[in-house]
Design a protein around this motif. Sequence first.
Motif: not given
Length: 163
Positions: A84-88, A38-40, A6-8, A123-127, A130-134, A92-99
């Motif tokens: 490679n794992i990328t969310v448009a 998504a990437y530099s 049930d994401f947006y 430097s990619n602490t955000r990713a 997400v990995y730690l969470r999984r 982002q921040r809607q749970g799709w990386a976890l899916v």
Amino acid sequence: MSVVPDFYDGTGQAVREARFEPLTLECLDALLAVEQAAYSHPWTKRNFLDTLDAGHQVQCLFAGEELLGYFVAMTGVDEVHLLNITVAPAHQRQGWALVMLDALVLWARGQGAQWVWLEVRVSNTRAQEVYLRRGFVRVGQRKAYYPAADGQREDAVVMSLAL
Ligand SMILES: CC(C)(COP(=O)(O)OP(=O)(O)OC[C@H]1O[C@@H](n2cnc3c(N)ncnc32)[C@H](O)[C@@H]1OP(=O)(O)O)[C@@H](O)C(=O)NCCC(=O)NCCS
């Protein structure tokens, strides 16, 4: 495979159903547009064509015609390596990386893998979060693994998940 969270989406519209499809040449341009946004240091078209030629797993997550994200993984002995794992950005921040990580783990188990491995920029602490969470853990660091700005290099954190 179909998932019904049930994401947006980026415009506030409910994304009630999403599905995975293997990458095809028809959707390669849409994928490259997301990669570049998504990437530099994005992968090139040649990188993705090579990965298809090599027979790696490339799964795209769609909501209707819109590409939400994708992942690329390869099998090794007893392991799967996430390349490679990328969310448009708009999704982002809607749970799709976890899916996508859940789908990756499901596929890896089906391959008989004991481990999933990945590298991620220091430097990619955000990713990394997400990995730690999984359930991934940090197991090492590779020096100067990635290209960085001004001809510099950046270390990779190596993470793994025991299946
Ligand atoms: C890293 C990346 C893949 C993460 O993707 P993402 O889809 O933003 O990650 P997720 O949303 O699945 O992460 C979980 C987050 O969703 C949140 N979430 C979970 N369910 C949710 C829901 N129903 N609605 C909204 N948010 C939700 C979680 O709380 C968590 O949020 P938090 O960051 O505030 O803690 C993405 O930022 C990206 O593509 N970055 C650029 C490329 C990149 O760096 N790839 C990794 C290279 S190693």
